[in-house]
Enzyme design. Sequence first.
Site, short mmCIF file in Angstrom:
data_model
loop_
_atom_site.label_atom_id
_atom_site.label_comp_id
_atom_site.label_asym_id
_atom_site.label_seq_id
_atom_site.Cartn_x
_atom_site.Cartn_y
_atom_site.Cartn_z
N ARG A 50 0.84 -1.20 0.00
CA ARG A 50 0.00 0.00 0.00
C ARG A 50 0.87 1.24 0.00
NH1 ARG A 50 -4.02 1.95 -0.71
NH2 ARG A 50 -4.72 2.79 1.24
N ARG A 106 2.35 2.86 -16.85
CA ARG A 106 2.66 2.56 -18.25
C ARG A 106 4.00 3.18 -18.64
NH1 ARG A 106 -2.68 4.33 -19.24
NH2 ARG A 106 -4.10 2.61 -18.93
N CYS A 117 -7.94 2.22 -12.32
CA CYS A 117 -8.10 3.48 -11.61
C CYS A 117 -9.54 3.59 -11.11
CB CYS A 117 -7.81 4.67 -12.52
SG CYS A 117 -6.10 4.82 -13.03
N GLU A 120 -11.61 7.64 -5.10
CA GLU A 120 -11.56 7.44 -3.65
C GLU A 120 -12.89 7.92 -3.06
OE1 GLU A 120 -9.89 6.13 -0.22
OE2 GLU A 120 -8.88 6.06 -2.14
N ARG A 132 -3.79 7.06 -4.11
CA ARG A 132 -3.45 5.87 -3.34
C ARG A 132 -3.20 4.72 -4.32
NH1 ARG A 132 -7.09 8.65 -0.13
NH2 ARG A 132 -6.57 8.74 2.08
N TYR A 150 4.32 6.09 2.09
CA TYR A 150 3.44 7.25 2.15
C TYR A 150 4.31 8.50 2.02
CZ TYR A 150 -0.22 4.05 3.27
OH TYR A 150 -1.13 3.02 3.17
N ARG A 158 -0.38 7.21 7.49
CA ARG A 158 0.16 6.00 8.15
C ARG A 158 1.44 6.36 8.87
NH1 ARG A 158 -1.46 0.77 7.00
NH2 ARG A 158 -0.17 0.39 8.82
#
Length: 163
Positions: A50, A106, A117, A120, A132, A150, A158
């Site tokens: 993540r 890409r 994609c 959010e 994210r 992050y 986080r």
Amino acid sequence: MAINSYIDEATADGRPVGGERPVGGGRPVGEGRSVSEGRPVGQERLVALRGATTVDADEADAVIERTRELLSALLERNAVEHDQLVSIIFTSTRDLRSAFPALAARELGLGDVPLLCAGELDVIGGNPKTIRVLIHCYSDLPRATLRHVYLHDAKHLRDDLPE
């Protein structure tokens, strides 16, 4: 028959014949197994990485550059190579509309990896201008040593994770 009750045929580089990876491993628990995880030491398994980053403005170049930076950091810090990638999911906040984050993947040569994609959730008080990523890949690293990333104004999302 249980998933782990057989021994897979393997190629010279240790990967199963046909390039497929067995779910849950290919040998029974025993010698050569990690006690904590119940699988052969060094055997790859599917994991998820993540990360998140932010941009200062909704500009295509900024979205692509920050996403490229995030992907590069995630792959490098976790020693993930191209052939270990399964898929990558990107989300961006509603205030980012100038470019698809997948374009950065890409441009990094990952066009043959399934990319998706999505938007959010638009949560009141959520972090603005945020991208994210969720990377599905194979790794032999223990879960506790995976390095999620992050960056920029997403670091606080986080702050429990090591840099």
